[in-house]
Design a protein around this motif. Sequence first.
Motif, PDB file in Angstrom:
ATOM      1  N   GLY A 122       0.806  -1.202   0.111  1.00 37.96           N
ATOM      2  CA  GLY A 122       0.065   0.052   0.208  1.00 37.96           C
ATOM      3  C   GLY A 122       0.894   1.282  -0.061  1.00 37.96           C
ATOM      4  O   GLY A 122       2.076   1.157   0.143  1.00 37.96           O
ATOM      5  N   THR A 123       0.147   2.474  -0.184  1.00 34.04           N
ATOM      6  CA  THR A 123       0.814   3.695  -0.424  1.00 34.04           C
ATOM      7  C   THR A 123       0.390   4.564   0.655  1.00 34.04           C
ATOM      8  O   THR A 123      -0.751   4.833   1.048  1.00 34.04           O
ATOM      9  CB  THR A 123       0.493   4.235  -1.762  1.00 34.04           C
ATOM     10  N   LEU A 124       1.186   5.460   1.214  1.00 38.43           N
ATOM     11  CA  LEU A 124       0.921   6.656   1.878  1.00 38.43           C
ATOM     12  C   LEU A 124       1.247   7.825   1.399  1.00 38.43           C
ATOM     13  O   LEU A 124       2.469   8.013   0.753  1.00 38.43           O
ATOM     14  CB  LEU A 124       1.784   6.433   3.554  1.00 38.43           C
ATOM     15  N   ALA A 141       9.914  17.920   3.438  1.00 43.49           N
ATOM     16  CA  ALA A 141      10.142  16.663   2.936  1.00 43.49           C
ATOM     17  C   ALA A 141      10.951  15.953   3.601  1.00 43.49           C
ATOM     18  O   ALA A 141      10.778  14.633   3.973  1.00 43.49           O
ATOM     19  CB  ALA A 141      10.511  16.739   1.452  1.00 43.49           C
ATOM     20  N   ASP A 142      12.118  16.176   4.188  1.00 40.86           N
ATOM     21  CA  ASP A 142      13.165  15.533   4.836  1.00 40.86           C
ATOM     22  C   ASP A 142      12.628  14.845   6.237  1.00 40.86           C
ATOM     23  O   ASP A 142      12.788  13.842   6.854  1.00 40.86           O
ATOM     24  CB  ASP A 142      14.368  16.031   5.020  1.00 40.86           C
ATOM     25  N   ALA A 143      11.862  15.912   6.945  1.00 45.67           N
ATOM     26  CA  ALA A 143      11.391  15.664   7.958  1.00 45.67           C
ATOM     27  C   ALA A 143      10.355  14.595   8.031  1.00 45.67           C
ATOM     28  O   ALA A 143      10.215  13.811   8.827  1.00 45.67           O
ATOM     29  CB  ALA A 143      10.762  17.040   8.926  1.00 45.67           C
ATOM     30  N   VAL A 144       9.447  14.701   7.126  1.00 52.70           N
ATOM     31  CA  VAL A 144       8.434  13.917   7.068  1.00 52.70           C
ATOM     32  C   VAL A 144       8.743  12.428   6.667  1.00 52.70           C
ATOM     33  O   VAL A 144       8.475  11.333   7.040  1.00 52.70           O
ATOM     34  CB  VAL A 144       7.268  14.401   5.948  1.00 52.70           C
ATOM     35  N   ALA A 145       9.683  12.331   5.595  1.00 50.53           N
ATOM     36  CA  ALA A 145      10.121  11.269   5.123  1.00 50.53           C
ATOM     37  C   ALA A 145      11.078  10.306   6.257  1.00 50.53           C
ATOM     38  O   ALA A 145      10.875   9.222   6.540  1.00 50.53           O
ATOM     39  CB  ALA A 145      11.316  11.484   4.107  1.00 50.53           C
ATOM     40  N   LEU A 194       8.213   2.154   5.959  1.00 50.31           N
ATOM     41  CA  LEU A 194       7.776   2.237   4.867  1.00 50.31           C
ATOM     42  C   LEU A 194       9.065   2.913   3.955  1.00 50.31           C
ATOM     43  O   LEU A 194      10.111   3.314   4.283  1.00 50.31           O
ATOM     44  CB  LEU A 194       6.684   3.491   4.606  1.00 50.31           C
ATOM     45  N   VAL A 195       8.915   2.540   2.576  1.00 44.38           N
ATOM     46  CA  VAL A 195       9.937   2.891   1.594  1.00 44.38           C
ATOM     47  C   VAL A 195       9.551   4.203   1.080  1.00 44.38           C
ATOM     48  O   VAL A 195       8.526   4.395   0.229  1.00 44.38           O
ATOM     49  CB  VAL A 195      10.380   1.907   0.637  1.00 44.38           C
ATOM     50  N   VAL A 196      10.330   5.217   0.964  1.00 47.19           N
ATOM     51  CA  VAL A 196      10.134   6.491   0.445  1.00 47.19           C
ATOM     52  C   VAL A 196      10.292   6.344  -1.119  1.00 47.19           C
ATOM     53  O   VAL A 196      11.371   6.196  -1.570  1.00 47.19           O
ATOM     54  CB  VAL A 196      10.733   7.766   1.302  1.00 47.19           C
ATOM     55  N   GLU A 197       9.194   6.595  -1.651  1.00 47.04           N
ATOM     56  CA  GLU A 197       9.352   6.729  -3.091  1.00 47.04           C
ATOM     57  C   GLU A 197       9.370   8.122  -3.850  1.00 47.04           C
ATOM     58  O   GLU A 197      10.170   8.230  -4.898  1.00 47.04           O
ATOM     59  CB  GLU A 197       8.176   5.752  -3.804  1.00 47.04           C
ATOM     60  N   ARG A 198       9.034   9.083  -3.089  1.00 42.79           N
ATOM     61  CA  ARG A 198       9.057  10.379  -3.816  1.00 42.79           C
ATOM     62  C   ARG A 198       9.136  11.360  -2.461  1.00 42.79           C
ATOM     63  O   ARG A 198       8.231  11.120  -1.562  1.00 42.79           O
ATOM     64  CB  ARG A 198       8.025  10.711  -4.632  1.00 42.79           C
ATOM     65  N   VAL A 251       5.106  13.719   0.043  1.00 40.91           N
ATOM     66  CA  VAL A 251       5.949  12.552   0.205  1.00 40.91           C
ATOM     67  C   VAL A 251       4.839  11.429   0.041  1.00 40.91           C
ATOM     68  O   VAL A 251       3.895  11.446   0.404  1.00 40.91           O
ATOM     69  CB  VAL A 251       6.388  12.595   1.708  1.00 40.91           C
ATOM     70  N   ARG A 252       5.561  10.382  -0.696  1.00 42.30           N
ATOM     71  CA  ARG A 252       4.749   9.395  -1.355  1.00 42.30           C
ATOM     72  C   ARG A 252       5.720   8.283  -0.680  1.00 42.30           C
ATOM     73  O   ARG A 252       6.811   7.947  -1.095  1.00 42.30           O
ATOM     74  CB  ARG A 252       4.563   9.168  -2.633  1.00 42.30           C
ATOM     75  N   ALA A 253       5.190   7.210   0.064  1.00 41.85           N
ATOM     76  CA  ALA A 253       5.905   5.940   0.285  1.00 41.85           C
ATOM     77  C   ALA A 253       4.933   4.860   0.371  1.00 41.85           C
ATOM     78  O   ALA A 253       3.946   4.980   0.501  1.00 41.85           O
ATOM     79  CB  ALA A 253       6.503   6.308   1.971  1.00 41.85           C
ATOM     80  N   ARG A 254       5.843   3.622   0.572  1.00 47.96           N
ATOM     81  CA  ARG A 254       5.074   2.580   0.203  1.00 47.96           C
ATOM     82  C   ARG A 254       5.454   1.395   1.120  1.00 47.96           C
ATOM     83  O   ARG A 254       6.547   1.371   1.601  1.00 47.96           O
ATOM     84  CB  ARG A 254       5.471   1.929  -1.329  1.00 47.96           C
ATOM     85  N   ARG A 255       4.613   0.418   1.830  1.00 50.88           N
ATOM     86  CA  ARG A 255       4.958  -0.706   2.463  1.00 50.88           C
ATOM     87  C   ARG A 255       5.338  -1.969   1.571  1.00 50.88           C
ATOM     88  O   ARG A 255       4.443  -2.105   0.619  1.00 50.88           O
ATOM     89  CB  ARG A 255       3.755  -0.978   3.413  1.00 50.88           C
ATOM     90  N   ALA A 256       6.411  -2.464   1.697  1.00 49.77           N
ATOM     91  CA  ALA A 256       6.690  -3.610   0.893  1.00 49.77           C
ATOM     92  C   ALA A 256       5.576  -4.503   0.764  1.00 49.77           C
ATOM     93  O   ALA A 256       5.012  -4.812   1.864  1.00 49.77           O
ATOM     94  CB  ALA A 256       8.206  -4.056   1.364  1.00 49.77           C
ATOM     95  N   ALA A 257       5.580  -5.351  -0.433  1.00 47.86           N
ATOM     96  CA  ALA A 257       4.549  -6.286  -0.223  1.00 47.86           C
ATOM     97  C   ALA A 257       4.776  -7.510   0.396  1.00 47.86           C
ATOM     98  O   ALA A 257       6.110  -7.848   0.603  1.00 47.86           O
ATOM     99  CB  ALA A 257       4.210  -6.628  -1.941  1.00 47.86           C
TER     100      ALA A 257
END
Length: 199
Positions: free
Chosen positions: A129-131, A157-161, A167-171, A193-199
């Motif tokens: 999934g995506t955050l 962005a740095d603080a949020v990431a 989660l893996v930060v994608e952007r 900031v867009r991040a994803r949890r590994a499947a």
Amino acid sequence: MDRDDWDRRYEGTELLWTATPNRFLVQEVEGLVPGRALDLACGEGRNAVWLAEQGWQVTGADFSPVALGKAARLAEARGVAVEWVEADATAWEPPVAAFDLVCVLYLQLPADERRLALANAARAVAPGGTLLVVGHDLANLEQGVGGPSSPAVLITADAVAGELAGLVVERAGTVLRPVEVEGGTRDAIDTLVRARRAA
């Protein structure tokens, strides 16, 4: 601002903001397969309603009952079903790993409270999934237009990431948002900031 302050801001029959979904949400969701979505701090529900219109099964959470009432009316007017939850983003713990998409858009909190809210949001992201986090960037205070005037509730962005454990930060960066002002258009500066949890 506390819950009572936001309730007062949301009073009245007209929408405080707009019924149009956030431009960055629309861009970032394009290409995702609809599943379960959580709009944390959903306000008047414009983004939650739009997601429901795209086929997502949506939960919208906000601590303002006044905002949620307007959100429910917007959903009814647009003919979609959304689950509305009255909850404080810093204290409510949504179901763990339950949502394919979690959105946190323009949640204005001091850093310690923001970290709590983002931790709750991150835990709610399902495998694969995506955050998506979008908010007023600190640079907007001096270089942009509109938004909060207190640097305490602005983000980078740095603080949020750095606050999205697991989660893996994608952007992660800034984006410009045109704003109509007297005499023309100026750009507001937002963090995305867009991040994803590994499947």
